[in-house]
Design an enzyme around this catalytic site. Structure first.
Site, PDB file in Angstrom:
ATOM      1  CG  ASP A  22      -1.927   1.120   1.364  1.00  0.00           C
ATOM      2  OD1 ASP A  22      -1.646   2.140   0.567  1.00  0.00           O
ATOM      3  OD2 ASP A  22      -2.907   1.184   2.231  1.00  0.00           O
ATOM      4  CG  ASN A  67       0.898   1.806 -14.152  1.00  0.00           C
ATOM      5  OD1 ASN A  67       0.562   2.221 -15.235  1.00  0.00           O
ATOM      6  ND2 ASN A  67       0.026   0.804 -13.380  1.00  0.00           N
ATOM      7  CB  SER A  80       4.531  12.241 -15.021  1.00  0.00           C
ATOM      8  OG  SER A  80       3.977  13.393 -14.780  1.00  0.00           O
ATOM      9  CE1 TYR A  83      -3.170  11.775 -11.286  1.00  0.00           C
ATOM     10  CE2 TYR A  83      -3.836  13.584 -13.110  1.00  0.00           C
ATOM     11  CZ  TYR A  83      -3.448  12.340 -12.633  1.00  0.00           C
ATOM     12  OH  TYR A  83      -2.876  11.437 -13.751  1.00  0.00           O
ATOM     13  CE  LYS A 108       0.514  11.369 -11.618  1.00  0.00           C
ATOM     14  NZ  LYS A 108       0.859   9.752 -11.517  1.00  0.00           N
TER      15      LYS A 108
END
Length: 323
Positions: free
Chosen positions: A87, A114, A163, A189, A193
């Site tokens: 996790d 990923n 990313s 978010y 990234k």
């Protein structure tokens, strides 16, 4: 033989591949027999296509998963794949998984980071960290630092951080990284990234003399379980899907096309001796142009000073560091 580190230019190399290239196309003629790969989230969406393509090219793959039973089911029938529990939002879990992997003593040739979470409701983990930054960046940062001996043990390794063009939404919010009191799911978010891209810049600088090169990639727009936190009406408003849930954005890729860029970055001989760059459409991306959204890479996402600053902050937050 050691080489002085030079940052690879952030410009296309005309790879011969493009937006529509697939995982199997970029791996054509590449033999990964005897190679050991790590793919976080390698059992769903892009990750599943990535794992499948690596196995078909001859690699053995370990897929750490938050839900190992779901992963086992999704990967059923694929040979040379093992599943373990991880996790990324829980550093104790990251440390435990990394410890088991290091104990196994196997060198890692490819690490594809990923797994990720996108635009989720406000969620706090650990000491109050914002979930997207914690999972997408800090969890992967800690993992790579802890398994560093396995990456440097072989004949050279590549680390690929997934990313996104979402990095255009936000640079690192240095004054409020956890969006305390002002949570905005898409901005959070975007920051996460950007962090993935900056991580690759500094990791490549630190790892190149030991044979470890790092890249970040934008896989493209793809409908996958990554969108699980977005309400249907929001995706309709974004013109991603129609009222029946069908994809309608012609720029979107299939999962096999979406997996291609990270597989290209992880394996292509065209990237030999290169690293630290952001890639899209199976090539090194060009710098972003003002007024052109979501294409190319923003300067703040590949800036070496920002990358070092983020690295130092991540060490401070997690206690993990290769040096």
């Amino acid at each position: 033989m050691e080489h002085a580190y030079t940052q690879t230019p952030q410009h296309k190399i005309n790879s011969g591949f493009g937006h529509d290239s697939t995982a199997s196309e970029v791996l054509q003629g590449i033999d990964l027999t005897g190679k050991f790969a790590l793919v976080t989230g390698g059992y769903s969406g892009l990750g599943l296509e990535t794992t499948r393509a690596l196995v078909q090219a001859g690699a053995s793959v370990i897929v750490p998963a938050r839900r190992p039973d779901v992963a086992q089911e999704a990967l059923k029938g694929l040979e040379h794949v093992e599943v373990d529990e991880l996790d990324l939002s829980d550093l104790d879990s990251v440390r435990a998984f990394a410890g088991r992997l290091v104990e196994s003593g196997r060198s890692i040739d490819l690490a594809i980071l990923n797994a990720g979470v996108m635009a989720c409701p406000e969620t706090r983990v650990g000491p109050g960290w914002e979930l997207q930054f914690a999972t997408n960046h800090l969890g992967h940062f800690t993992l790579i630092n802890l398994i560093w001996p396995l990456l440097t043990a072989g004949d050279g390794a590549r680390v690929v951080a997934t990313s996104s063009a979402g990095h255009h939404i936000s640079p690192i919010r240095w004054d409020n990284i956890n969006f305390d009191g002002n949570y905005q799911k898409f901005e959070a978010y975007g920051q996460a990234k950007t962090a993935n891209a900056l991580f690759a810049v500094e990791l490549d600088r630190r790892g190149s003399e030991q044979g470890v090169r790092a890249f970040s990639v934008h896989p493209g727009g793809i409908l996958t379980p990554l969108q699980r936190h977005l309400p249907k009406e929001e995706m309709v408003a974004l013109k991603w899907i129609d009222e029946d849930g069908n994809g309608i954005n012609s720029a979107f890729k299939t999962p096999e096309q979406g997996a291609a860029t990270q597989l290209w970055a992880a394996t292509s001989p065209q990237l030999e001796g290169k690293g630290g760059v952001y890639c899209e459409d199976c090539d090194i991306a060009e710098p972003a142009v003002e007024g052109v959204p979501s294409v190319g890479v923003k300067e703040y996402a590949v800036d070496s000073e920002q990358a070092k600053r983020l690295w130092d902050l991540s060490v401070q937050l997690t206690g993990a560091s290769i040096s």
